[in-house]
Design a protein around this motif. Structure first.
Motif, short mmCIF file in Angstrom:
data_model
loop_
_atom_site.label_atom_id
_atom_site.label_comp_id
_atom_site.label_asym_id
_atom_site.label_seq_id
_atom_site.Cartn_x
_atom_site.Cartn_y
_atom_site.Cartn_z
N GLY A 13 0.80 -1.23 0.00
CA GLY A 13 0.00 0.00 0.00
C GLY A 13 0.82 1.27 0.00
N ILE A 14 0.30 2.34 -0.51
CA ILE A 14 0.98 3.62 -0.54
C ILE A 14 0.07 4.63 0.14
CG2 ILE A 14 1.60 5.51 -2.11
CD1 ILE A 14 2.78 3.48 -3.98
N PRO A 15 0.57 5.31 1.17
CA PRO A 15 -0.29 6.30 1.83
C PRO A 15 -0.67 7.42 0.88
CG PRO A 15 1.95 6.36 2.73
CD PRO A 15 1.92 5.30 1.70
N PRO A 29 -7.88 19.02 11.51
CA PRO A 29 -8.46 18.26 12.60
C PRO A 29 -7.97 18.77 13.95
CG PRO A 29 -6.94 16.91 11.28
CD PRO A 29 -7.05 18.23 10.61
N LYS A 30 -8.77 18.57 14.98
CA LYS A 30 -8.38 19.08 16.31
C LYS A 30 -7.29 18.19 16.90
CE LYS A 30 -12.25 21.68 18.04
NZ LYS A 30 -12.90 21.81 16.77
N GLU A 31 -6.15 18.79 17.23
CA GLU A 31 -5.09 18.04 17.88
C GLU A 31 -5.25 18.21 19.39
OE1 GLU A 31 -4.40 20.37 15.56
OE2 GLU A 31 -3.63 19.21 13.88
N GLY A 77 7.71 8.30 5.54
CA GLY A 77 7.14 6.99 5.23
C GLY A 77 5.77 6.78 5.82
N GLU A 78 5.29 5.56 5.63
CA GLU A 78 3.91 5.24 6.01
C GLU A 78 3.63 5.47 7.48
OE1 GLU A 78 2.31 1.40 4.11
OE2 GLU A 78 4.43 1.47 3.62
N LYS A 79 4.62 5.13 8.34
CA LYS A 79 4.38 5.27 9.78
C LYS A 79 4.73 6.66 10.28
CE LYS A 79 4.95 0.44 10.94
NZ LYS A 79 6.09 -0.35 10.53
N GLY A 80 5.28 7.50 9.40
CA GLY A 80 5.70 8.83 9.82
C GLY A 80 4.63 9.88 9.56
N ASP A 81 5.09 11.09 9.23
CA ASP A 81 4.15 12.19 9.06
C ASP A 81 3.88 12.53 7.59
OD1 ASP A 81 3.80 12.51 11.78
OD2 ASP A 81 5.63 13.69 11.95
N PHE A 82 4.82 12.19 6.72
CA PHE A 82 4.61 12.48 5.29
C PHE A 82 5.46 11.52 4.46
CE2 PHE A 82 8.00 15.20 6.84
CZ PHE A 82 8.98 15.10 5.87
N ILE A 83 5.16 11.49 3.17
CA ILE A 83 5.87 10.57 2.26
C ILE A 83 6.48 11.40 1.13
CG2 ILE A 83 3.81 10.05 0.86
CD1 ILE A 83 5.99 7.20 1.78
N THR A 84 7.64 10.99 0.64
CA THR A 84 8.28 11.75 -0.43
C THR A 84 8.48 10.86 -1.67
OG1 THR A 84 10.46 11.19 0.40
CG2 THR A 84 9.51 13.25 1.21
N SER A 85 8.73 11.49 -2.81
CA SER A 85 8.83 10.75 -4.08
C SER A 85 9.83 9.59 -4.04
CB SER A 85 9.18 11.70 -5.22
OG SER A 85 8.12 12.59 -5.41
N PHE A 309 2.20 19.16 9.25
CA PHE A 309 1.75 17.80 8.96
C PHE A 309 2.11 16.87 10.09
CE2 PHE A 309 1.66 19.44 4.71
CZ PHE A 309 0.50 18.86 4.23
N CYS A 310 1.16 16.05 10.47
CA CYS A 310 1.42 15.04 11.50
C CYS A 310 0.61 13.80 11.13
CB CYS A 310 0.98 15.59 12.85
SG CYS A 310 1.36 14.48 14.20
N GLY A 311 1.28 12.66 11.05
CA GLY A 311 0.57 11.41 10.73
C GLY A 311 -0.24 11.52 9.45
N HIS A 312 0.33 12.14 8.42
CA HIS A 312 -0.32 12.29 7.10
C HIS A 312 -1.58 13.14 7.14
CE1 HIS A 312 2.46 9.39 5.26
NE2 HIS A 312 2.43 8.85 6.46
N GLN A 313 -1.71 13.97 8.18
CA GLN A 313 -2.86 14.89 8.28
C GLN A 313 -2.34 16.32 8.40
OE1 GLN A 313 -6.28 13.99 8.86
NE2 GLN A 313 -5.67 11.90 8.35
N LEU A 314 -3.12 17.27 7.88
CA LEU A 314 -2.79 18.66 8.15
C LEU A 314 -2.87 18.90 9.66
CD1 LEU A 314 -4.57 20.81 5.45
CD2 LEU A 314 -2.16 20.90 6.06
#
Ligand code: SAH
Length: 436
Positions: A13-15, A29-31, A77-85, A309-314
């Motif tokens: 899978g790719i996030p 989203p509310k942090e 990466g997937e478990k982090g906050d963002f993904i790169t090319s 960005f945190c966990g692939h969320q704004l």
């Protein structure tokens, strides 16, 4: 698996979220409102010396040597906050590797050269480039080249060392040394780590910065009836432990970076990016080579792009600082201005155009033909789609290059004192790649 296909492609899978996609919408989203150690540090600082600029806020949050987000964190990466090319597809780094080899060939095939990367993340991009270099062994044979990584993150430099050498690399013991780690790849290519580009030896070099300029601190300005006013970060007097944005009561020094004829009513300026571009331009003008800068950004048109960005969320940039990435779109028109005519600049061109010109379709086909595993085929296709789809990374990310004037116009500096969008001699990626 075939040696042409790197191991990490076989992930599941790719996030779906990458940092270039969204703008600060105000509907994040509310942090949790927990006070992080970084927030405590910032509030102490603000209480002692007053509100801080957004640039100082960004710098502290991201790269403070003790608590900075980048310093002790693997956020990719997937478990982090963002993904790169490069984490999505090996083809990305391979085509960049071919770009550097092609520029090296065009500029005279100097046997000694340095490959310098700013902000190398997990080392994945450099690993893919080195695989291309080793496949082009006959072209690069007898070359004496070395790798130089500029990285502030202790955690990521450890991961880079593992990716590139398959070993743990100890820190240098000499505290005075500009190089804080030293190693060699399995095939013997020397690698050195630095905290600052200025510390990298000068000499004929190829420079790469992918998703690096967007993390450099920006100053934010708002146009008011009294002129430009800088945005600062302050403590909210109404709500304990809450940070808020305020406008400076008078002019501040970073206003000097705003163009006199600026039409926008909100701008972000990044002096640190200017310093780095000036350093790169000077080095390339004096010693030759090229720089390739890849990032999301605009050509001096966008306004409020500062976001978290945190966990692939704004993520609201002022909440729980130190737990989320902070970023702002790169202003390529500013980078071009900062080159100050010392070198020629090319682009920005959209990622999908650059990769298409570099032959991504042919490369994808070669890889698909080599693999049998349907899940790996699927990964390759998904990676291609993420890189190229205009709705995904294809149009948000841009390629921008700095090259010696003589590369484009055979030595005539005057003809290209500023930017050249249509160079006289073609440059791969910016034009279609032609093999000679
Ligand atoms: N290029 C990588 C990582 C991008 S994230 C990729 O595309 O996957 C940004 C990178 O820049 C990280 O490696 C981070 O630690 C590094 N970085 C951030 N600020 C830096 C600074 N001021 N100097 C050097 N490296 C920095």
């Amino acid at each position: 698996m075939n040696a042409l296909v790197r191991r990490s492609v076989a992930r599941t899978g790719i996030p779906c979220l990458w940092r270039g996609k969204c703008f600060s919408s105000g509907n994040e989203p509310k942090e949790s409102n927990r006070v992080t150690p970084m927030q405590r540090h910032l509030m102490y600082k603000i209480k002692s010396t007053g509100p801080i600029t957004v640039a100082e806020y960004m710098k502290e949050v991201l790269t403070n040597p003790v608590k900075g987000y980048y310093v002790h964190h693997d956020m990719l990466g997937e478990k982090g906050d963002f993904i790169t090319s490069p984490e999505l597809s090996q083809i990305f780094g391979e085509l960049i590797g071919i770009w550097f080899v092609s520029e090296w060939m065009t500029s005279g095939k100097n046997t000694a050269f340095q490959l310098v990367e700013l902000g190398p993340g997990r080392g994945t991009l450099m690993g893919d480039i080195l695989r291309v270099f080793s496949q082009l062994g006959s072209v690069l044979k007898n070359c004496d080249f070395s790798i130089h990584l500029v990285e502030v993150s202790q955690k990521l430099s450890e991961i880079q060392a593992l990716t590139l050498t398959e070993e743990k690399v100890p820190l240098e013991t000499d505290a005075e040394s500009l190089v804080y780690m030293k190693a060699a790849t399995k095939s013997g290519i020397p690698i050195s780590w630095y905290r600052d580009l200025k510390d990298v030896p000068k000499g004929y070099s190829f420079y790469l910065a992918h998703e690096f300029f967007d993390v450099l601190p920006v100053h934010k300005f708002q146009k008011t009836a009294k002129g430009w006013r800088e945005v600062f970060v302050d403590i909210d007097p109404q709500v304990p432990d809450k940070l808020r944005f305020v406008l400076a009561p008078g002019a501040t020094p970073a206003e000097a970076f705003i163009q006199h004829d600026e039409k926008r009513d909100h701008v972000e300026v990044c002096p640190e990016a200017g310093v780095i571009i000036q350093e790169l331009s000077q080095r390339i003008a004096l010693n030759g080579g090229a720089a390739l800068i890849v990032d999301y950004g605009h050509d001096g048109t966008k306004t409020d792009t500062f976001r978290g960005f945190c966990g692939h969320q704004l993520h609201d940039v002022l909440i729980a600082p130190g737990t989320a990435d902070l970023t702002a779109d790169v202003d390529f028109s500013f980078l071009r201005r900062m080159a100050q005519g010392k070198v020629a600049s090319l682009g920005p061109v959209q990622q999908r155009t650059f990769l298409k010109n570099m032959g991504i379709d042919v490369r994808l086909k070669v890889l698909l033909d080599k693999v049998d595993d349907p899940s790996v085929k699927q990964q390759l296709l998904q990676g291609y789609d993420m890189l190229m789809n205009p709705q995904k990374m294809g149009e948000r990310f841009n390629f921008f290059a700095l090259l010696p004037h003589q590369r484009l116009h055979g030595g005539s500096q005057e003809r290209n004192a500023c930017q050249s969008k249509t160079p006289a001699s073609s440059v791969p990626g910016f034009d279609e790649l032609v093999w000679q």
